[in-house]
Structure formats: C-alpha cells, structure tokens
Enzyme design. Structure first.
Site, PDB file in Angstrom:
ATOM      1  CD  GLU A   1      16.233  45.229   7.803  1.00  0.00           C
ATOM      2  OE1 GLU A   1      15.588  45.897   8.348  1.00  0.00           O
ATOM      3  OE2 GLU A   1      17.534  45.600   7.820  1.00  0.00           O
TER       4      GLU A   1
ATOM      5  CE  LYS B   1      18.689  46.322   1.275  1.00  0.00           C
ATOM      6  NZ  LYS B   1      18.265  45.304   2.028  1.00  0.00           N
TER       7      LYS B   1
ATOM      8  NE  ARG C   1      29.670  48.112   0.461  1.00  0.00           N
ATOM      9  CZ  ARG C   1      28.758  48.970   0.801  1.00  0.00           C
ATOM     10  NH1 ARG C   1      28.630  49.239   2.084  1.00  0.00           N
ATOM     11  NH2 ARG C   1      27.616  48.975   0.095  1.00  0.00           N
TER      12      ARG C   1
END
Length: 603
Positions: free
Chosen positions: A65, A320, A310
């Site tokens: 994104e 983020k 992850r």
C-alpha cells in the site's frame, strides 16, 4: 546491553530452507498450472478466454500500500516474491494496493518503485510491463460487488458502526444477523447505487458479504467489502466516493492478474477462508430465483493464498504508523534517517542490495514466527562488503603525535594496499610528517596490563610507516593529555630491509596532520535500547536510545577526498563507512558508520 553471538566474516552460509518452493514444485506438476491462459493484460473471464498459454511458469506479486516508505520487512517480501519468480522463470507483478486514499500519495508510490529497483528487481517480464494498481480495477470491483448482490451473497447494511460491532459477537459467542440482512436484491442494488452515487454520507452504510454470522472465524461473519469515503484519490481523483476493503480488493486483483501463488504473511491466515469464498463465488455460475443464470466473471485456475512468517527483527519497529510517528515527531531526521529500518534509511546507512539479499537468503522462509537478531543482518552486510570495500585509515578520536627528532618540514611517502586480497587494485599513497593524528585510546601514560600501544619508553610501529619510541606527553592545566611525543627510527620504514630489525608488539593507525582530510563522521548505535521496543503494549518511544547518534570530527587519509556519495570504505580498525548519500560534500566529507568490523553493539 549484552553482546551478540560471535560471527566470522566470510563464513560459508548455505541458503536457509524455503517451504514455499516445495509448494510451487508440487503445484507445477498439476495440469491446471501448466495450461493457464494469459491475455498479456489483467482481466476477467471474458478477457482471458481463448488467450494463449502463459509463458511464465508462475505469477507472483508484490502488493504494498503506498502509505509509507518500505522497511526491512518489506525487503524480505520483495526478495521472496521477485526472487522466486526469477528462480522459476516466472513473472512477479509490481502492484499498488491503493484502496485507502486518505493515507496514500505519489511520493510513497515512487519511493516504493525506487526501493524495489535498488534491491535489484524489476517487473518487466516476457515483454510485459507488469506494473499495476488496485485503482486500475475499481470498475471491475464494483461489478463484482453487484454480482454478489444479484447472487444473494451481499447486502447493504445501514446499522451504526457501534451496532455492527456489538452484533458481530465474540470468539465464544455467535454474531447477530443485521436487520438489513434480508433485503431484496432490488433494494440492495438501489442502496448500493446510492452509496456509489454519493447520496449517502461517510459511515451511513456499508456493503457486506452474506456468509455466516455464527462462523467460528469472525472474519467470515458477514465482513464489510465496501465503505463510503468521500476522499480524493491520488490517481482517480474524485471519481469515487466508495472504496473496497483490502480483503475484498486483494483477491480480485490477484485473480485478474492471473496470479498463481499469493504469498502473504501469517496475519492474513484467518482471512484465507474469505479469500477462497470470494474468488470461488466470482468464478462460478449462479442460478437465480427466477431461473436465470448469472455467469461467472472470473476465470480458473484461481490464485492460491499461502502464508509465511513475517520478519521480526530485534531492536527495530516495523509498524508504518510507528515509523511515521518517529518522523512526524522529529525523533529522527526523516524516513531516510540512517537509524531507521526503512530501505531508504538502510541505503543511506551504507547497506547494499547484495547484503540485504544475502540476509534474506540466510534467514529463509518458514511457517513459524521467530525473532531474528539484528546482528544477522549486520553479519550479512559485513560478508558482502569485506571483499569489495576499499581500505582507508581514519582517526575518529584524534590526539596529536609529534615526532621530535625530525625537522618541521620532514616528509616521506608511504603506501598501503587498496585491498589486502586484491593486489590488482593497486596501492594507495599517503605521506608521513612531523605531526600526526593518532587515536586517543592508543596512548596511556601509565599503561594497564597487556597494553602494547603507546606509553613512555615503549616502541610501536606506525602502520605502513616507521617504528617510534614514546618519550612523553603534554598536559593542560586540568591534567588532560593534549599531545604525545616520540622519536622516529628512520631505518625502520615498512617494506625496507631495516624494518625487520625492530620487534614491536604495538601497531598504530595514524594520519598525517598536514595532509589529512577533515570529515564529519556519524557513529550510529541502535535506535532503541530494548530488544523488543513495543513488546507488551509498551510505548516504544520510552525506550529510544539517547545515544543512537554521535557526530565527531575525524581525520582521514587523503584517498577519501575524491569519494562520491555512496562510496563505501573499510576504515581500518573502525569498520565500514559510507559517504553519505544526502550530505556528502567534497570540501568537508560526511561519512556514516555502516557496521563495525566485529559484532556491533557489544558495548
């Protein structure tokens, strides 16, 4: 702070295991993976019908994104997807999941493209430029939503957000059906049109999939798939006032682009049932109540979602939101601050694409969450830099050394290898004179046990130069040493026959005060003092390291004066340093410490 496990630069490390390759190998044996049509552009069933076979063995995607700068966790995803596509002679699409207009921008999108390319990857495969955006498919997503409504699989819910939340249920209690769940198809189409046409304010309604409010998986309890958001989109402008939810948009994007394997991290594992439910329903015919047939709009074979762990790296945060908070609150100098785990920060710090790829290869891909110590990343960088970084001498904590038994204008030339293992790279030249700079820690007036460097009466060798004998020191009014004195033995020059007549234990780094390059050097420590800065709900800002950045005025040998931004040196004794990509100046160079020679952060 405890030291990290030992690491031997140059050690042979085989790539770690990657269970995703086993899945790909098994799938490639199946007929449906061997005869997939590809129309050389994304599209639904109509677009790919009759298209030739896909020249790519597999199609993967990297779908960030554009709401921030990529970090080291994204680097792992980039290496996994683009790396596997390359290994299997497949294709990897670069796709932006730009479904949240309020947080996205062209700046972030451009930074992502730059990061992927800097890491050594691209998205041009088999003559196609596979750069896509979720916003490319907004028309098809609306068509998909209307398809679900017509099939009786979606409805417009006008409950308040609070009521929706309360009626969703808990892990142990089933949810409650919305009072709007049994609206007619015609009413739902009309209300969805009202949402789409801007007739309703933000939050007044959502489109929900009609699945099962009693499902043990809360994600399957009629999840929202479209919401009203009167917001300007950085690509589509003000055309849309409804936007798809990520969990609705992402599988459709995968299917339109003919992705074979949708690799994502473990937090999406609970979303896989919805991923499969959605694509399964969009790719099959539905017989309606009136006997008519609603034809499928997606083509088979459908993409397959597979989850992997992850990257959890110690001493950093990769949220983020938290990274943006560090920037907006001026805790760091920007997204590219060398202390940040962002790719632009790592790049400015002196990390190399090859070092990051080596790190990702070593940690492998697994199904279980685990923590990787930051020293593993540093070790990979050291192993990458050691064979290719030019050597240079730097004095970071300078103390004057005066050779008393030579005249003021005494000067001699010295040489050292550009790299000790690459004779073909040649020699670097520098001079020695009466006044030198040495490291302050290399002198002790009263030496401690096993101190073999400079103290009164002791002989040491100036590396690549001469043997000297310390005769004393000068002090200021507070008793601090401000200069050291020595005599030089002029028949002891390195590389000459006389050098072998002197046996010394100490070997000092030095630079000539008359020709040294004055530089600003930034010494970096970890940004956080705790291994897991945000563990247990802790405020990560409370464990910021106040000493994460120290700036010193250093003296370097003349060979670094012509360095350009991005040039990496091994400063003998101190580690690897990069000419700062942002602040480097020819008249006053700026260098960032990339990584130490040994295990770093063991103070």
């Amino acid at each position: 702070m405890s030291s990290n496990p030992s690491h031997t630069p140059g050690a042979d490390h085989a790539p770690a295991s990657n269970f995703l390759k086993n899945i790909i190998d098994q799938d490639l044996q199946k007929p449906e993976y061997q005869s997939r049509p590809w129309a050389r552009k994304p599209g639904g069933a109509v677009v790919h019908a009759g298209a030739p076979a896909d020249p790519a063995t597999i199609r993967l995607r990297f779908p960030p994104e554009p709401n921030g700068y990529l970090h080291v966790g994204h680097a792992k995803a980039i290496c996994v997807n683009f790396g596997l596509a390359k290994e299997y002679a497949g294709a990897c699409h670069m796709r932006f999941d730009d479904t949240n207009p309020e947080k996205e921008s062209e700046e972030f999108a451009n930074s992502i493209l730059d990061a992927v390319q800097w890491l050594g990857f691209g998205w041009n495969d088999f003559g196609d430029t596979n750069l896509y955006h979720a916003s490319d498919y907004f028309d098809f997503m609306v068509e998909s939503a209307e398809f679900l409504i017509r099939a009786g699989l979606a409805y417009v819910d006008e409950q308040s957000a609070e009521d929706m939340r309360a009626n969703r249920g808990t892990l142990t209690q089933a949810g409650v059906n919305s009072p709007f769940r049994d609206r007619s198809v015609a009413d739902n189409l009309a209300r969805f049109a009202a949402m789409k046409n801007g007739e309703l304010p933000d939050g007044a309604a959502v489109l929900r999939a009609k699945i099962d409010m009693a499902s043990p998986n809360i994600n399957m309890r009629d999840p929202a798939i479209y919401r009203i958001k009167h917001a300007h989109h950085h690509r589509t402008g003000d055309r849309w006032c409804i936007y798809p939810m990520y969990t609705f948009a992402h599988p459709i994007e995968d299917a339109l682009e003919r992705i074979t394997h949708s690799f994502c991290t473990l937090e999406f594992e609970d979303q896989r049932p919805f991923y499969d439910w959605l694509l399964g329903n969009l790719a099959k015919d539905h017989t309606l109540d009136d006997g008519s047939v609603l034809k499928a709009i997606l083509a088979h074979p459908l993409p397959k979602q597979v989850e992997f762990a992850r990257l959890n790296l110690s001493y950093v945060v990769t949220s983020k939101r938290k990274l943006q908070q560090l920037v907006t609150e001026n805790r760091v100098s920007g997204w590219d601050d060398p202390r940040m785990p962002t790719i632009v920060g790592l790049r400015r710090r002196g990390f190399t694409p090859e070092g990051i790829q080596l790190f990702c290869s070593r940690i492998g891909v697994s199904k279980s969450d685990s923590w990787i110590d930051y020293s593993v990343l540093e070790g990979a960088l050291r192993d990458d830099l050691d064979p290719k970084a030019h050597r240079a001498v730097a004095v970071l904590d300078p103390l004057p050394l005066i050779l008393d038994n030579v005249p003021d204008d005494w000067r001699d030339d010295c040489v050292a290898p550009v790299h000790p293992h690459h004779a073909e790279w040649g020699q670097r030249e520098f001079s020695i004179g009466k006044r030198l700079w040495i490291e302050a820690e290399d002198f002790q007036e009263v030496p401690e046990k096993k101190f073999f460097r400079l103290f009164p009466g002791n002989k040491v060798r100036l590396r690549y130069g001469y043997v000297i004998e310390c005769t004393g020191c000068d002090k200021d009014e507070n008793g601090n040493v401000i200069a050291v004195h020595a005599n030089v033995f002029l028949d002891s020059k390195s590389g000459t026959a006389g050098a072998d007549t002197y046996k010394v234990k100490g070997n000092l780094h030095w630079v000539n005060a008359a020709t040294a390059v004055t530089a600003k050097v930034r010494l970096y420590d970890r940004l956080f003092t705790e291994e897991h800065p945000d563990a247990g709900g802790r405020n990560f800002l409370d464990v910021l390291n106040p000493n994460s950045l120290t700036e010193v005025t250093a003296y370097l040998e003349p060979s670094v004066k012509t360095s350009t931004p991005g040039t990496i040196y091994q400063f003998e004794r101190h580690g690897y340093f990069v000419a700062d990509l942002k602040d480097h100046r020819a008249d006053a160079p700026v260098f960032n410490r990339t990584v130490t020679l040994k295990d770093s952060w063991s103070k």
